[in-house]
Design a protein around this motif. Structure first.
Motif, short mmCIF file in Angstrom:
data_model
loop_
_atom_site.label_atom_id
_atom_site.label_comp_id
_atom_site.label_asym_id
_atom_site.label_seq_id
_atom_site.Cartn_x
_atom_site.Cartn_y
_atom_site.Cartn_z
N UNK A 50 0.84 -1.21 0.00
CA UNK A 50 0.00 0.00 0.00
C UNK A 50 0.87 1.26 0.00
N UNK A 51 1.93 1.25 0.81
CA UNK A 51 2.81 2.41 0.89
C UNK A 51 3.53 2.65 -0.44
N UNK A 83 -4.52 3.36 4.17
CA UNK A 83 -3.29 2.82 4.72
C UNK A 83 -3.30 2.91 6.25
N UNK A 84 -3.66 4.07 6.77
CA UNK A 84 -3.70 4.26 8.22
C UNK A 84 -4.74 3.34 8.87
N UNK A 85 -5.90 3.19 8.21
CA UNK A 85 -6.93 2.30 8.74
C UNK A 85 -6.46 0.85 8.70
N UNK A 86 -5.81 0.47 7.63
CA UNK A 86 -5.28 -0.90 7.51
C UNK A 86 -4.23 -1.15 8.60
N UNK A 87 -3.41 -0.15 8.89
CA UNK A 87 -2.40 -0.29 9.93
C UNK A 87 -3.08 -0.54 11.29
N UNK A 88 -4.11 0.22 11.60
CA UNK A 88 -4.84 0.04 12.85
C UNK A 88 -5.53 -1.33 12.89
N UNK A 89 -6.17 -1.69 11.79
CA UNK A 89 -6.87 -2.98 11.72
C UNK A 89 -5.90 -4.14 11.89
#
Length: 167
Positions: free
Chosen positions: A57-58, A94-100
């Motif tokens: 993603x990044x 990306x930020x949401x995926x990191x938290x999830x």
């Protein structure tokens, strides 16, 4: 009556000292279990999977941002705004995926470690009952700084032996 009260006061401390206390280092027990290395391997693989997903993603965000910077001067204002919105949405995903991923990892870790912790607690309980202990306290980090070896027995080895019986 006074003699009975005095007698009780004298015998009460003896009753306290007659009780058995123990302490255990569960961290050393956990580290010695073969199941833990298996769980750690599974968690490491899961962590790498999450890390690879985030890296993909990044990389996509970086590619889009670089492409945008190169072509920004030739875009009209509407296209610039649309591209910036798209990149910002990708960053939010990306930020949401990191938290999830972090929550999923913590949940997986708790689920995989729970049976091991329950097994250790059962072994400690068995040792406490068999040895007649009133209290067994944790010796590990964040716990008591000093434990008297004369008043409290280290039952870590006993718990490890009990775990071998529970297999």
């Amino acid at each position: 009556m006074k003699k009975i009260i005095v007698m009780l006061m004298l015998l009460a401390p003896m009753a306290v000292f007659a009780q058995k206390f123990g302490h255990v280092d569960t961290q050393s027990i956990i580290q010695s279990l073969p199941e833990v290395s298996k769980v750690n391997g599974e968690l490491e693989a899961l962590g790498k999977q999450y890390q690879n997903e985030l890296q993909t993603m990044q990389d996509e965000i970086n590619r889009k941002a670089d492409e945008y910077e190169k072509t920004k001067s030739t875009m009209n204002a509407t296209k610039q705004q649309e591209t910036e919105t798209n990149i910002n949405q990708m960053i939010q995903k990306y930020q949401q995926a990191m938290q999830d991923n972090q929550q999923a990892f913590q949940k997986a870790q708790a689920e995989k470690m729970q049976p091991i912790q329950e097994k250790i607690m059962k072994a400690i309980e068995n040792v406490a009952k068999a040895g007649g202990y009133v209290y067994i306290m944790e010796k590990g980090v964040g716990q008591p700084i000093y434990i008297s070896d004369t008043l409290s027995k280290d039952v870590t080895a006993d718990v490890k032996a009990e775990l071998n019986k529970l297999k």
